[in-house]
Design a protein around this motif. Structure first.
Motif, PDB file in Angstrom:
ATOM      1  N   PHE A   1      49.876  43.978  79.448  1.00 47.56           N
ATOM      2  CA  PHE A   1      48.915  44.779  79.000  1.00 47.56           C
ATOM      3  C   PHE A   1      49.473  46.190  79.074  1.00 47.56           C
ATOM      4  O   PHE A   1      49.524  47.158  78.350  1.00 47.56           O
ATOM      5  CB  PHE A   1      47.569  44.585  79.928  1.00 47.56           C
ATOM      6  CG  PHE A   1      46.711  45.839  79.928  1.00 47.56           C
ATOM      7  CD1 PHE A   1      46.083  45.875  78.608  1.00 47.56           C
ATOM      8  CD2 PHE A   1      46.284  46.592  80.813  1.00 47.56           C
ATOM      9  CE1 PHE A   1      45.271  47.114  78.426  1.00 47.56           C
ATOM     10  CE2 PHE A   1      45.618  47.750  80.650  1.00 47.56           C
ATOM     11  CZ  PHE A   1      45.055  47.767  79.356  1.00 47.56           C
TER      12      PHE A   1
ATOM     13  N   PHE B   1      43.765  44.457  75.227  1.00 48.50           N
ATOM     14  CA  PHE B   1      43.995  43.313  76.197  1.00 48.50           C
ATOM     15  C   PHE B   1      44.600  42.161  75.717  1.00 48.50           C
ATOM     16  O   PHE B   1      44.123  41.776  74.538  1.00 48.50           O
ATOM     17  CB  PHE B   1      42.785  42.926  76.975  1.00 48.50           C
ATOM     18  CG  PHE B   1      42.445  44.076  77.853  1.00 48.50           C
ATOM     19  CD1 PHE B   1      42.878  44.353  78.964  1.00 48.50           C
ATOM     20  CD2 PHE B   1      41.028  44.824  77.549  1.00 48.50           C
ATOM     21  CE1 PHE B   1      42.442  45.182  79.845  1.00 48.50           C
ATOM     22  CE2 PHE B   1      40.580  45.544  78.398  1.00 48.50           C
ATOM     23  CZ  PHE B   1      41.418  45.856  79.434  1.00 48.50           C
TER      24      PHE B   1
ATOM     25  N   GLN C   1      51.896  40.559  71.526  1.00 49.98           N
ATOM     26  CA  GLN C   1      50.817  39.362  72.329  1.00 49.98           C
ATOM     27  C   GLN C   1      51.147  38.161  71.696  1.00 49.98           C
ATOM     28  O   GLN C   1      50.438  37.138  72.240  1.00 49.98           O
ATOM     29  CB  GLN C   1      49.216  39.728  71.994  1.00 49.98           C
ATOM     30  CG  GLN C   1      48.774  41.015  72.567  1.00 49.98           C
ATOM     31  CD  GLN C   1      47.441  41.340  72.068  1.00 49.98           C
ATOM     32  OE1 GLN C   1      46.861  40.837  71.036  1.00 49.98           O
ATOM     33  NE2 GLN C   1      46.664  42.311  72.784  1.00 49.98           N
TER      34      GLN C   1
END
Lengths: 289, 322
Positions: B301, A115, B256
């Motif tokens: 995600f 995540f 990310q």
């Protein structure tokens, strides 16, 4: 194999790479000594004219270093202790105990690594604001600022680490069942088995996980920025140093920032150099076979 | 560590229990099993409690937000929005697909490619040298350094009066405005991210190299295989698990990450270095559009999940071919 035929090629490659790795650090240290008008000017000069400490003094004056250090040290220590303990306990259960739901929990642990951290920033912040019975909140979490006013806010979201559980579990799987079984037959409970057999056997990987956690926690920036925007008292070193840019005399900004960076990097560097032998061995042992 | 990333090992079914003697002693056995389950959940209690509060609850909230309009602060202001946030991300004129998501993929791909190539070269070469510990320590230095330091040092090195341009000028080349030119900004940041992550890759690949039995190399030497053949036919195939681990983890990090970009360019010039995670940060904290930010996070995600699955699939197919 390659060594015997091309030793010079290997050396050339490795040394070039090492120089590329180290030069930015040297540039940082050199810049931290440069005087006003000496940095950012043409032509570029690697060495400063003199090694005087005025930039360090300016950095120390601008930053509340004792507070920043204290916050960073407290946060890092608490996170590390918690991650080591919870990862070891959970890793043992997932590696060596049989129970319904084990595969599901293991997959849940793996999924936590995928995540985007961003997904959690705001929910985490809201959870801390509305923490019941803290910071003036009532039982339903209303009325006050919750845990955001406390240093707890800095550590809360990092107390458990999916990667840590995964690493410990992978390592514990390779401990022979016979050893644990023998201890159980001798009357040891599961907690004693974990504490007396599993924990000592996993010390190398604990050092690795400890160092990884330490480095991550010490260097964490985004969450700390968010929390210290709400409460400057819990500001950590990286946040403080990044803010340094906005406050000081522009001709000396970079040298002073670099001085602050050198000060903040030193403790981690020392620890890393002291423990690097264990660190490398731990990674090597952690099941990459 | 590596093996467990592949589905076969993670999905390993529980081993069948020995049936014979267990039947005769069902009572104590069953009790022992139940006892072990209770103990296991006690061991897991802190982790499960944490996940309930800091994983499941936030995920639910983020999912709710992704389908709402919310400007932050008061929970009472959350307005249902259906799938509006998702459709607006992909609507014409939205910058989310291009350049933001494209930048994100290029950033991750460039970082992984550079770090992987560098770490494979260095890890195989270091294995043949003296003072291995010294070299490895040097390469690990960037890992222990905060992103604030890495970003600032490199930002400064890229400046006209900085080290990189100083070196270019020294060999007679013109200065480049690395971080100000939209064409060079993204590659310049990619180099820094790769520089910062190559140490971890070297560490993991070295562990992989150490586990290749010496006898394979001796056999190859007896067969008269040259160093290049040995590298392609022995070292690289046997390094596959370690390579997979490096690829998967570094792709996840690359897709990310945005801390380095915040420190170095804040996404600029224009949107030249704007990546998905930074775009979310801005949507939420600068524009107060938490719905869009959360929707974008879920899209990211899914992208990460797909990229990870694709890598597992490619590595497994390669494995069957070999």
């Amino acid at each position: 194999m390659i060594r015997r035929r091309f030793p010079w090629l290997s050396y050339l490659l490795v040394v070039t790479g090492a120089v590329l790795t180290v030069v930015p650090f040297l540039d940082m240290v050199m810049t931290s000594f440069k005087g006003p008008g000496e940095s950012g000017t043409l032509p570029y000069r690697f060495l400063p004219e003199a090694f005087d400490l005025s930039n360090y003094r300016a950095a120390v004056d601008q930053l509340d270093l004792p507070v920043l250090f204290r916050n960073s040290v407290v946060a890092t220590t608490v996170i590390n202790a918690s991650v080591l303990l919870t990862s070891s306990l959970a890793g043992y259960a997932l590696a060596k105990l049989r129970f319904p739901g084990r595969d599901f929990i293991f997959r849940l642990v793996l999924s936590t690594m995928m995540f985007p951290p961003f997904l959690f920033f705001v929910p985490h912040f809201l959870i801390l604001v509305h923490w019941p019975l803290a910071g003036g909140n009532d039982l339903l979490g209303r009325g006050g600022a919750g845990l955001t006013v406390s240093i707890v806010a800095l550590v809360m979201p990092f107390l458990v680490n999916g990667f840590g559980i995964f690493l410990m579990r992978q390592f514990m799987v390779s401990i022979p069942d016979e050893v644990l079984e023998a201890a159980r037959i001798d009357g040891a409970g599961e907690f004693a088995v974990w504490w007396r057999i599993v924990v000592p056997q996993t010390r190398p990987v604990m050092v690795t996980l400890g160092l990884l956690t330490f480095v991550d926690a010490w260097n964490e920036y985004i969450w700390a920025l968010l929390v210290s925007t709400a409460n400057p008292d819990v500001m950590t070193l990286p946040v403080g140093i990044q803010m340094l840019q906005d406050y000081v005399d522009p001709t000396r900004t970079m040298p002073i920032v670099m001085a602050g960076l050198v000060l903040s990097i030193l403790p981690v560097l020392m620890l890393f150099l002291l423990l690097q032998r264990h660190y490398v061995r731990g990674i090597m042992l952690s099941g990459l076979k | 560590m590596v093996n467990a990333l592949t589905p076969e090992t993670t999905a390993r079914p529980p081993r069948p229990r020995s049936a014979g003697p267990a039947r005769t002693a069902v009572g104590p056995r069953a009790r022992a099993r139940r006892h072990q389950a209770v103990v296991a959940y006690l061991f897991l209690a802190p982790v499960l409690l944490f996940f309930a509060v800091f994983l499941i609850l936030p995920l639910g909230f983020a999912l709710l937000l992704s389908m709402s309009h919310w400007a932050g602060f008061h929970l009472g202001d959350i307005q249902p929005a259906g799938l509006d946030n998702f459709t607006s991300l992909f609507a014409g004129g939205s910058t989310f697909l291009t350049p933001v998501l494209t930048n994100t993929l290029l950033f991750a791909l460039g970082t992984v490619a550079l770090a992987l190539a560098g770490s494979v070269l260095v890890a195989t070469c270091v294995d043949n040298l003296r003072f291995q510990g010294l070299w490895r320590t040097l390469y690990l230095l960037p890992i222990v350094t905060t992103v604030v330091a890495v970003g600032n040092v490199w930002k400064y090195m890229y400046e006209p009066g900085g080290l990189v341009n100083g070196a270019l000028n020294a060999v007679g080349l013109d200065s480049v405005a690395f971080l100000q030119d939209p064409d060079t900004a993204l590659p310049a940041v990619v180099v820094v991210q790769a520089w910062a992550s190559v140490g971890t890759a070297i560490l993991i690949l070295t562990a992989g190299l150490k586990s290749i039995p010496e006898s394979y190399y001796e056999a190859a030497a007896l067969d008269g295989a040259g160093p290049v053949t040995v590298f392609w036919r022995i070292t690289l195939p046997l390094l596959r698990p370690a390579l997979l681990f490096v690829c998967v983890t570094q792709f996840i990090t690359g897709l990310q990450s945005f801390a380095l970009i915040i420190v170095m360019t804040r996404g600029g010039p224009g949107d030249a270095t704007n990546v998905a995670a930074l775009e979310m940060y801005r949507q939420a904290f600068s524009y107060g559009d938490w719905g869009t930010a959360s929707a974008a996070a879920f899209v990211l995600f899914v992208v990460i999940l797909l990229v990870t699955l694709a890598q597992l699939w490619i590595f497994r197919r390669k494995g069957e071919d070999a």
